[in-house]
Scaffold this motif. Structure first.
Motif, PDB file in Angstrom:
ATOM      1  N   HIS A  47      -0.975 -11.319   8.578  1.00 32.57           N
ATOM      2  CA  HIS A  47       0.240 -11.119   7.803  1.00 32.57           C
ATOM      3  C   HIS A  47       0.142  -9.794   7.052  1.00 32.57           C
ATOM      4  N   THR A  48       1.299  -9.170   6.857  1.00 34.62           N
ATOM      5  CA  THR A  48       1.294  -7.850   6.219  1.00 34.62           C
ATOM      6  C   THR A  48       2.111  -7.893   4.929  1.00 34.62           C
ATOM      7  N   ASP A  49       1.925  -6.858   4.109  1.00 37.39           N
ATOM      8  CA  ASP A  49       2.819  -6.672   2.962  1.00 37.39           C
ATOM      9  C   ASP A  49       4.106  -6.012   3.491  1.00 37.39           C
ATOM     10  N   ASN A  50       5.095  -5.809   2.634  1.00 36.56           N
ATOM     11  CA  ASN A  50       6.383  -5.270   3.114  1.00 36.56           C
ATOM     12  C   ASN A  50       6.271  -3.832   3.627  1.00 36.56           C
ATOM     13  N   ALA A  51       5.318  -3.079   3.104  1.00 33.91           N
ATOM     14  CA  ALA A  51       5.194  -1.680   3.531  1.00 33.91           C
ATOM     15  C   ALA A  51       4.236  -1.506   4.708  1.00 33.91           C
ATOM     16  N   ASN A  52       3.736  -2.631   5.236  1.00 32.41           N
ATOM     17  CA  ASN A  52       2.744  -2.578   6.329  1.00 32.41           C
ATOM     18  C   ASN A  52       1.531  -1.734   5.986  1.00 32.41           C
ATOM     19  N   GLU A  53       1.115  -1.801   4.730  1.00 26.74           N
ATOM     20  CA  GLU A  53      -0.064  -1.025   4.323  1.00 26.74           C
ATOM     21  C   GLU A  53      -1.338  -1.848   4.407  1.00 26.74           C
ATOM     22  N   LEU A  54      -1.186  -3.147   4.352  1.00 27.29           N
ATOM     23  CA  LEU A  54      -2.379  -3.995   4.405  1.00 27.29           C
ATOM     24  C   LEU A  54      -2.103  -5.208   5.276  1.00 27.29           C
ATOM     25  N   VAL A  55      -3.178  -5.774   5.826  1.00 27.33           N
ATOM     26  CA  VAL A  55      -3.063  -6.996   6.633  1.00 27.33           C
ATOM     27  C   VAL A  55      -4.109  -7.993   6.166  1.00 27.33           C
ATOM     28  N   VAL A  56      -3.769  -9.269   6.334  1.00 29.56           N
ATOM     29  CA  VAL A  56      -4.696 -10.319   5.930  1.00 29.56           C
ATOM     30  C   VAL A  56      -4.683 -11.446   6.964  1.00 29.56           C
ATOM     31  N   VAL A  57      -5.864 -12.001   7.229  1.00 29.19           N
ATOM     32  CA  VAL A  57      -5.968 -13.250   7.995  1.00 29.19           C
ATOM     33  C   VAL A  57      -6.578 -14.292   7.073  1.00 29.19           C
ATOM     34  N   HIS A  58      -6.182 -15.534   7.274  1.00 29.71           N
ATOM     35  CA  HIS A  58      -6.540 -16.586   6.318  1.00 29.71           C
ATOM     36  C   HIS A  58      -6.796 -17.894   7.052  1.00 29.71           C
ATOM     37  N   ASN A  59      -7.793 -18.612   6.593  1.00 28.46           N
ATOM     38  CA  ASN A  59      -8.028 -19.992   7.024  1.00 28.46           C
ATOM     39  C   ASN A  59      -8.084 -20.837   5.764  1.00 28.46           C
ATOM     40  N   GLY A  60      -7.318 -21.946   5.722  1.00 22.69           N
ATOM     41  CA  GLY A  60      -7.306 -22.802   4.532  1.00 22.69           C
ATOM     42  C   GLY A  60      -5.881 -23.085   4.126  1.00 22.69           C
ATOM     43  N   ILE A  61      -5.710 -23.624   2.940  1.00 15.24           N
ATOM     44  CA  ILE A  61      -4.353 -23.893   2.443  1.00 15.24           C
ATOM     45  C   ILE A  61      -4.256 -23.430   0.995  1.00 15.24           C
ATOM     46  N   ILE A  62      -3.257 -22.620   0.702  1.00 10.44           N
ATOM     47  CA  ILE A  62      -3.020 -22.190  -0.680  1.00 10.44           C
ATOM     48  C   ILE A  62      -2.061 -23.200  -1.302  1.00 10.44           C
ATOM     49  N   GLU A  63      -2.600 -24.033  -2.176  1.00  9.00           N
ATOM     50  CA  GLU A  63      -1.810 -25.165  -2.670  1.00  9.00           C
ATOM     51  C   GLU A  63      -0.681 -24.735  -3.614  1.00  9.00           C
TER      52      GLU A  63
ATOM     53  N   LEU B  33       0.538 -10.593  -2.814  1.00 15.12           N
ATOM     54  CA  LEU B  33      -0.228 -10.559  -4.079  1.00 15.12           C
ATOM     55  C   LEU B  33      -1.201  -9.377  -4.089  1.00 15.12           C
ATOM     56  N   ILE B  34      -1.883  -9.180  -2.961  1.00 19.01           N
ATOM     57  CA  ILE B  34      -2.843  -8.062  -2.913  1.00 19.01           C
ATOM     58  C   ILE B  34      -2.092  -6.750  -3.143  1.00 19.01           C
ATOM     59  N   LYS B  35      -0.945  -6.647  -2.480  1.00 22.02           N
ATOM     60  CA  LYS B  35      -0.127  -5.436  -2.652  1.00 22.02           C
ATOM     61  C   LYS B  35       0.231  -5.251  -4.144  1.00 22.02           C
ATOM     62  N   SER B  36       0.609  -6.368  -4.784  1.00 21.16           N
ATOM     63  CA  SER B  36       1.044  -6.255  -6.188  1.00 21.16           C
ATOM     64  C   SER B  36      -0.106  -5.837  -7.098  1.00 21.16           C
ATOM     65  N   HIS B  37      -1.347  -6.140  -6.701  1.00 23.61           N
ATOM     66  CA  HIS B  37      -2.497  -5.804  -7.547  1.00 23.61           C
ATOM     67  C   HIS B  37      -3.169  -4.492  -7.132  1.00 23.61           C
ATOM     68  N   PHE B  38      -2.743  -3.904  -6.014  1.00 22.70           N
ATOM     69  CA  PHE B  38      -3.473  -2.746  -5.473  1.00 22.70           C
ATOM     70  C   PHE B  38      -3.144  -1.477  -6.247  1.00 22.70           C
ATOM     71  N   LYS B  39      -4.226  -0.914  -6.849  1.00 23.94           N
ATOM     72  CA  LYS B  39      -4.063   0.358  -7.571  1.00 23.94           C
ATOM     73  C   LYS B  39      -5.084   1.359  -7.031  1.00 23.94           C
TER      74      LYS B  39
ATOM     75  N   ALA C  30     -10.870  -4.636  -6.021  1.00 25.52           N
ATOM     76  CA  ALA C  30     -10.290  -5.092  -7.295  1.00 25.52           C
ATOM     77  C   ALA C  30      -8.998  -5.876  -7.047  1.00 25.52           C
ATOM     78  N   ALA C  31      -8.204  -5.412  -6.082  1.00 27.51           N
ATOM     79  CA  ALA C  31      -6.922  -6.094  -5.799  1.00 27.51           C
ATOM     80  C   ALA C  31      -7.177  -7.489  -5.232  1.00 27.51           C
ATOM     81  N   VAL C  32      -8.190  -7.617  -4.363  1.00 32.39           N
ATOM     82  CA  VAL C  32      -8.472  -8.936  -3.780  1.00 32.39           C
ATOM     83  C   VAL C  32      -9.051  -9.857  -4.856  1.00 32.39           C
TER      84      VAL C  32
END
Ligand code: F6R
Length: 610
Positions: A88-104, A132-138, A143-145
């Protein structure tokens, strides 16, 4: 559930990612995707369905880059569509993430992020992580993760890549498996060892609430405060050959045939012929601690639960300690009563099953002693329990468990002898005799498989026309009837139920008619005569009986249309022999029905979500 892979190194990432995903496909196969970073640009491909669809897409639309991440999905939130597939990507396609699990808490996070202007394109919980990572990335991905995972509730194993940080990947985990591999000019991230075994056998098991920064030549591990952590590198002692099909058509069949070895490996180094001793220090149960045990609770799911039920018969009969067996998914919700005199045993192939892990956490919270009977080294449960009895079955790839079940039974047999000996229920001479009998099991499994396989192939063709099946057993073979029914259901999609034969006339006999085949475990036992009467009752109602019986028992042919003869063994060893026709029957029926035996629909190998 869901497989993750990450690569950074000198070679092109795509082939390595795809090969890794092939080895992780048993964890989920609803959709798959990969993303790579090349010259500061991210590119990704995702496809619905099995990995082959993604491979075909990549052949048409290739990618290249020396850093990448990949994912094979078992859908939890959102249907198996391309939009829901990872990465999955952020809206600007600057980062990608893969995930296993459930975010409750993903719905809360999603609502907040939407209010902040983030646009969601999928129905998944994972997409919140990207935003979220995008929102925290400076300018600092680590640090963002860290800031992101501080906001997540639930379970996650994630791997993140950012176009502006093309020299490293970030991985983090909590309650979902994730490991790192150190290679030659390359480093790896994966859900499970086979994904990267071709490249390295040096593994770092990430702990819960740790984050790793993985670059080509370095791996750094941090805690949630961003403080550096020491880590150990474990060397894996099995190789790729163990995870290959080796000439068999399916992993399931290969693993059925590996059972003599699996059982032998469980015993190896723990028993020795002629000695009145078992080498089981890893139980972390001294003879004094054994005497202090007043009750045993076994917790497990699925096939491991049925191994636990066999364990109840073995341990109670052998050691005279009361044993309860709980479905791990029920255990903590029934408010179990535990104390320091209770030994809670978790049985699990993967060591990652969410409910079994939670059951052990409940046991620990109540001060019980804990033990794991586990296959996968370093898995989550092994890090929680007081002692681990590894079953050493080797990698089990087929989604339907066979050799791990056999090795679990081996471990329970060892535990039975150990407890019985220290509870003064088994003297030295009896222990030596029992060890001698146990050591004959691998040979007996091998001979039985060889002998019954052609007959089972034949019988499997007769079962094709039925839609339902009843499995009957008594005593220590009642759980084998349950396991037989589960195996048939999960790989051949024929409805099957297991029953204790004595229960038949309390209800299920109403189902008996010529369209309801009955598979009966009718080997020599203390209750054989009673089971035989149960079968007479079935026969009187025109039921078709396929019996598993002890060699030399001719009278069984009076009630059974088919008899699968197995060697005579003492009753306490019979589950290891009687399960063999159950496994082969399920395999051959599924094969003849044309189903994907190793990857049955809707299933995944490790159930790391509740
Ligand atoms: C059935 C099967 C499952 C597992 C269950 C527990 O063939 O494989 O029922 O036994 O999901 O998994 P583990 O043993 O990994 O805890």
């Amino acid at each position: 559930m869901c497989g993750i892979i990450g690569y950074i190194g000198a070679e092109d990432a795509v082939d390595i990612l795809i090969e890794g995903l092939q080895r992780l496909e048993y964890r989920g196969y609803d959709s798959a995707g990969v993303a790579v970073c090349h010259q500061g640009e991210l590119a990704l491909r995702r496809e619905v369905g099995k990995l082959n669809n993604l491979i075909k897409r990549l052949a048409k639309e290739p990618l290249s880059g020396q850093m990448g991440i990949g994912h094979t999905r078992w859908a939890t939130h959102g249907r198996p569509t391309e939009f829901n597939a990872h990465p999955h990507t952020d809206n600007a396609n600057e980062l990608v993430v893969v995930h296993n699990g459930i975010i409750e808490n993903y719905l809360n996070l999603k609502t907040r992020l939407q209010a902040e202007g983030y646009h969601f394109v999928s129905e998944t919980d994972t997409e919140v992580i990207a935003h979220l990572i995008k929102s925290h990335f400076k300018g600092d991905l680590k640090a963002a993760v860290l800031a992101t995972i501080a906001e997540l509730e639930g379970a996650y194993a994630i791997c993140v890549m950012h176009a502006a940080e093309p020299n490293y990947l970030v991985a983090a985990k909590k309650n979902s498996p994730l490991l790192l591999g150190t290679g030659q000019d390359a480093n790896f991230i994966a859900s499970d060892v086979p994904a990267i075994l071709r490249h390295t056998r040096d593994i770092i098991y990430l702990e819960d609430e740790q984050l790793a920064v993985v670059s080509q030549h370095q791996i750094e591990v941090f805690d949630l405060q961003g403080q550096p952590q020491d880590y150990e590198v474990s060397h894996i002692d099995w190789n790729m050959v163990a995870a290959e099909k080796m000439g068999f058509d399916h992993f399931m069949l290969k693993e059925i045939h590996e059972q003599p070895t699996a059982f032998g490996q469980t015993l190896a180094g723990r028993v020795s012929e002629g000695e009145q001793k078992l080498y089981l220090d890893e139980l972390n149960l001294s003879p004094e601690a054994v005497k202090d045990i007043r009750r045993i609770c076994i917790v497990a799911c699925g096939t491991a639960y049925y191994a636990g039920l066999v364990g109840k018969y073995l341990l109670e009969d052998g050691a005279r300690i009361p044993v309860e067996v709980d479905l791990a998914s029920e255990f903590r919700y029934r408010r179990p009563i535990l104390d320091r005199h209770t030994l809670v045993i978790a049985i699990s192939q993967s060591g990652e099953t969410a409910d079994t892990l939670a059951a052990i956490q409940e046991a620990k919270a109540q001060g019980a002693k804990t033990l794991g009977i586990i296959n996968v080294k370093g898995s989550a449960i092994t890090r929680q329990v007081d002692g681990v009895l590894y079953i050493h079955a080797g990698p089990e790839i087929s989604v339907a468990s066979t050799k791990a079940f056999m090795a679990m039974l081996g471990a329970l047999q060892l535990l039975r002898l150990y407890l019985a000996h220290h509870c003064a229920q088994l003297n030295n001479t009896e222990l030596v005799a029992a060890i001698r009998e146990l050591r004959t099991v691998p040979r007996l499994i091998e001979e039985t498989l060889q002998k019954i396989e052609p007959q089972i192939q034949e019988i499997s063709t007769q079962l094709l026309r039925y839609h339902h099946c009843l499995y009957l057993g008594r005593g220590v073979n009642f759980p084998i009837a349950l396991e037989g029914a589960l195996k048939l259901k999960e790989v051949s999609y024929i409805h099957a139920e297991g029953y204790a034969a004595g229960e038949l006339k309390h209800g299920p006999i109403a189902l008996v008619d010529p369209l309801m085949p009955i598979i009966a475990l009718a080997t020599a036992s203390d209750t054989y005569e009673k089971l035989f009467s149960n079968l007479e009752e079935v026969k009187a109602r025109d039921g078709k009986i396929i019996a598993v019986a002890t060699e030399g028992n001719e009278s069984i042919a009076k009630v059974a249309e088919e008899v699968i003869y197995v060697p005579a063994v003492p009753e306490w060893l019979s589950p290891m022999i009687n399960v063999l026709p159950m496994q082969l029957l399920a395999y051959y029926v599924a094969l003849r029905r044309g189903f994907d035996v190793d990857q049955p629909r809707n299933l995944a190998k490790s159930v790391t979500v509740e």
